[in-house]
Design an enzyme around this catalytic site. Structure first.
Site, PDB file in Angstrom:
ATOM      1  N   LYS A   2       0.824  -1.209   0.000  1.00  0.00           N
ATOM      2  CA  LYS A   2       0.000   0.000   0.000  1.00  0.00           C
ATOM      3  C   LYS A   2       0.856   1.257   0.000  1.00  0.00           C
ATOM      4  CE  LYS A   2      -4.439  -1.422   1.848  1.00  0.00           C
ATOM      5  NZ  LYS A   2      -5.502  -1.117   2.809  1.00  0.00           N
TER       6      LYS A   2
ATOM      7  N   LYS B 122      -5.526  -9.874  -6.969  1.00  0.00           N
ATOM      8  CA  LYS B 122      -6.658 -10.046  -6.058  1.00  0.00           C
ATOM      9  C   LYS B 122      -7.840  -9.160  -6.473  1.00  0.00           C
ATOM     10  CE  LYS B 122      -6.511  -8.141  -1.996  1.00  0.00           C
ATOM     11  NZ  LYS B 122      -6.242  -7.692  -0.625  1.00  0.00           N
TER      12      LYS B 122
ATOM     13  N   LYS C  21     -11.361  -3.662  -3.801  1.00  0.00           N
ATOM     14  CA  LYS C  21     -12.207  -2.477  -3.836  1.00  0.00           C
ATOM     15  C   LYS C  21     -11.530  -1.350  -4.592  1.00  0.00           C
ATOM     16  CE  LYS C  21     -14.261  -3.261   0.747  1.00  0.00           C
ATOM     17  NZ  LYS C  21     -14.040  -3.028   2.184  1.00  0.00           N
TER      18      LYS C  21
END
Ligand code: AMP
Ligand code: TRP
Length: 345
Positions: free
Chosen positions: A115, A207, A210
């Site tokens: 991230k 993956k 969102k």
């Protein structure tokens, strides 16, 4: 280890749209565990703000995740559903865990590395410390079992390391206060079934998430039948027909993903799916998958949309859940403060 009362805890972040990965990897399992365990399901809004959230969007999203829990079949009367920020013990215990966990442990967290990327100097301290807050979420209730998707495995290992170090560092006081060898349980992750890691519909090596820019990469829980159909039709595949045995899915990430999704929605295994669809062309398999997905997800999406029309009633569910969660978390926190040596009334 001492015997702890069996208790399930898990959390979902109110960020963006909930998708099929959240459902199959987590929420569907939350629903199943209600028959065997006391469960606490939390909308983790404190986690959400580790990256910037528009305040109005955050409020909407907290209510939407709550609606999803209920629409999927979680019973907020028999179990506990609430949003994290209403129970201040989460933040309080997280601070103590910040002082138990070591920099070296957090430096190994792959999700932080992904991230933060190259922007490491510029991400929030919260993003870095987030696994300590997650450990506090679980351990404020001394929960023994945590259902999550595969991506959370490393964070749960850290929660065990934190529990273990706390138990060791304070062992004399823990024993003296009658808690035996351990104050915190070493929580068991529950990561199983055919869909612990649902992949993007556009790229079977990524993956489903969102935050993917392409909405075609995921099926949202609020997608209507036409959207579901279109996304499955456009999903990436390879040119071969489906294999008749699981081994044939190796090195075919897109086929493996779609078969796993089918199995999880149908409540069976990849092997079962391949018994029915071995040697089938993707066109036929995709039609069947669309039908199944619409059958299972359609009612959830409609119920979510109905529930969010009544924010007062959702807020009532959260307030009631928070009040019941607070009783448990406050008792834990009182003991923790005593063990650590703080003076309290
Ligand atoms: P999050 O949206 O990150 O709060 O995730 C909520 C839950 O959904 C966690 O238990 C995750 O592990 C799970 N989850 C998220 N994405 C996926 C995915 N693609 N496949 C399976 N589980 C997932
Ligand atoms: N970190 C989890 C995620 O991003 C959400 C979460 C927060 C959680 N606290 C938790 C999951 C405690 C399980 C238990 O998906």
């Amino acid at each position: 280890m001492a015997a702890f009362q069996q208790r399930v805890f898990s959390g979902v972040q109110p960020t963006g749209n909930l998708h099929l990965g959240n459902y199959l990897g987590a929420i569907k399992r939350f629903v199943e565990l209600q028959t065997t365990h006391d469960c606490i399901y939390c909308v983790v809004d404190l986690h959400a703000i580790t990256v910037w959230q528009d305040p109005e969007e955050l409020t909407r999203s907290i209510r939407e995740v709550t609606a999803a829990f209920i629409a999927c079949g979680i019973d907020p009367k028999r179990h506990i559903v609430f949003n994290q920020s209403q129970v201040h013990e989460h933040a309080e215990l997280a601070w103590i865990f910040n002082c138990v966990a070591r920099m070296g442990w957090l430096n190994r967290m792959t999700q932080f590395k992904e991230k933060a990327g190259k922007d490491r100097e510029n991400v929030s301290i919260g993003l870095y410390a987030y696994p300590c807050l997650m450990a506090a979420d679980i351990l404020a209730y001394r929960a023994t079992h945590v259902p999550v998707g595969e991506d959370q495995k490393q964070h749960l290992e850290l929660a065990r390391d934190i529990a273990q170090k706390f138990n060791n560092d304070y062992s004399a006081r823990i024993r003296a206060r009658g808690f035996g060898e351990a104050f915190f349980p070493l929580t068991e992750p529950l990561i199983s079934g055919p869909a612990t890691r649902v992949m993007s519909l556009r790229d079977g090596t990524k993956k489903m998430s969102k935050s993917d820019a392409s909405d075609y990469s995921r099926i949202n829980l609020t997608d209507v039948a036409d959207e579901i159909a279109q996304k499955i039709r456009k999903a990436k595949t390879d040119p071969e027909p489906l294999p008749s045995e699981e081994k044939g899915l190796e090195n075919r990430p897109e086929a493996d993903n779609l078969v796993g999704i089918y199995a999880a929605l149908a409540g069976n295994s990849r092997a079962d799916v391949l018994k029915d669809f071995g040697n089938a062309q993707f066109s036929r398999f995709k039609e069947a998958l669309t039908e199944l997905a619409v059958e299972k997800l359609g009612p959830i999406g409609s119920e979510m949309k109905r529930l969010v029309q009544d924010p007062k009633s959702i807020d009532g569910v959260l307030a009631d859940g928070a009040a019941r969660a607070r009783v448990i978390a406050a008792a834990t926190m009182k003991s923790v403060k005593d063990i650590v040596g703080f003076v309290q009334a």
